[in-house]
Design an enzyme around this catalytic site. Structure first.
Site, mmCIF file in Angstrom:
data_model
loop_
_atom_site.group_PDB
_atom_site.id
_atom_site.type_symbol
_atom_site.label_atom_id
_atom_site.label_comp_id
_atom_site.label_asym_id
_atom_site.label_seq_id
_atom_site.Cartn_x
_atom_site.Cartn_y
_atom_site.Cartn_z
ATOM 1 N N SER A 186 2.668 0.598 1.287
ATOM 2 C CA SER A 186 3.516 0.148 2.390
ATOM 3 C C SER A 186 3.967 1.347 3.203
ATOM 4 O O SER A 186 4.054 2.472 2.679
ATOM 5 C CB SER A 186 4.748 -0.583 1.847
ATOM 6 O OG SER A 186 5.695 -0.845 2.868
ATOM 7 N N TYR A 243 11.652 -0.680 -4.171
ATOM 8 C CA TYR A 243 10.443 -1.020 -3.416
ATOM 9 C C TYR A 243 9.762 0.216 -2.818
ATOM 10 O O TYR A 243 8.574 0.464 -3.055
ATOM 11 C CB TYR A 243 10.767 -2.029 -2.317
ATOM 12 C CG TYR A 243 9.538 -2.564 -1.629
ATOM 13 C CD1 TYR A 243 8.761 -3.536 -2.232
ATOM 14 C CD2 TYR A 243 9.145 -2.091 -0.385
ATOM 15 C CE1 TYR A 243 7.622 -4.025 -1.623
ATOM 16 C CE2 TYR A 243 8.016 -2.565 0.237
ATOM 17 C CZ TYR A 243 7.253 -3.530 -0.384
ATOM 18 O OH TYR A 243 6.114 -4.004 0.221
#
Length: 273
Positions: free
Chosen positions: A145, A159
């Site tokens: 990401s 995350y």
């Protein structure tokens, strides 16, 4: 078991029942690659398989697996081998977000998250790489990401850290296998239109982000597959995301963290302790 048609290569796609994972399945099938689709929801995998077999001359196998179970990755690979399939393309896509600050959820939620987003992808690489090395061919896409390149945010505490891990892991794996016909790519999308934000409970927050920040999942996937085929080790989707990464990398840490702190509430669920 279906019989392979035009292409002798098989791809394993984890988290294939929805979102970016299902788009990987669609694009790989369109490129003539046989598929092993894995996720928890077997009914959705079977529906996707029926859709793709009606459009493309590829073989498709569906295997239910919950990668939060520490035994699941090895059991998945053993089942694939039992079905007589050799995996040449691995798409480590399974993932989700845990909303809130670190102490808001029970620890087991974090433990499951670490298992799914970090341990399972590494174990699948560990188990499938020897076969790729023996055949002198392999493609591995670890879906990371943009968050892995940016300063940490308030909320969804693990995350960005997990995605940064995947990026560094992909770089090392690529260097170790660059002379063996194996390409490894960390794919780093930003905000992508998919079910991801519904699952993480962040839809109400991220829906306020401007339209230019978003990309469609099919575009993200096509770019990712083209990138790994070229031999790109890290690929960030979209000019806006590459610009954000540039600023995140070159701003002084204190300034970058202050900026993220102010903006976190726009894209991270922060309820809880």
């Amino acid at each position: 078991m279906n019989t392979p048609q035009k292409n002798t290569h098989w791809a394993l796609v984890t988290g294939a029942s929805a979102g970016i994972g299902s788009e990987f399945a669609r694009e790989l099938a369109a490129r003539g690659v046989n598929l092993v689709l894995s996720a928890r929801r077997l009914d959705r995998l079977n529906a996707l398989a029926d859709e793709l077999k009606a459009k493309h001359a590829v073989a498709i196998e569906c295997i239910s697996a919950d990668l939060a179970d520490p035994a699941a990755a090895r059991a998945l690979v053993e089942e694939i081998h039992h079905r007589g399939i050799a995996i040449d393309v691995l798409i480590n896509n399974a993932g989700y977000g845990v909303p809130g600050k670190l102490t808001a959820p029970a620890w087991q939620e974090h433990a499951d998250f670490i298992q799914v987003l970090m341990t399972a992808p590494v174990e699948l690489c560990y188990l499938l790489l020897p076969g790729m090395q023996q055949r002198s061919y392999g493609r591995i896409v670890n879906v990371a990401s943009l968050a892995g390149h940016m300063p940490g945010s308030a909320g969804n505490t693990l995350y960005g850290a997990a995605k940064a891990f995947l990026i560094k892991f992909s770089q090392s794996l690529a260097l170790e296998n660059s002379s063996r016909g194996i390409h490894v790519c960390a794919l780093c999308p930003g905000f992508t239109r998919s079910e991801f934000h519904d699952v993480s409970g962040a839809r109400g927050v991220v829906s306020k982000m401007p339209d230019f920040m978003w990309m469609n999942a099919d575009v993200v996937v096509r770019q990712g597959l083209d990138a790994v085929e070229r031999g790109d080790v890290v690929y960030i989707n979209g000019r806006v995301n590459r610009l954000l990464r540039f600023f995140g990398k070159h701003l002084p840490d204190r300034m970058a963290l202050k900026m993220i702190q102010r903006q976190s509430k726009r894209f991270r669920v922060q309820d809880g302790k």
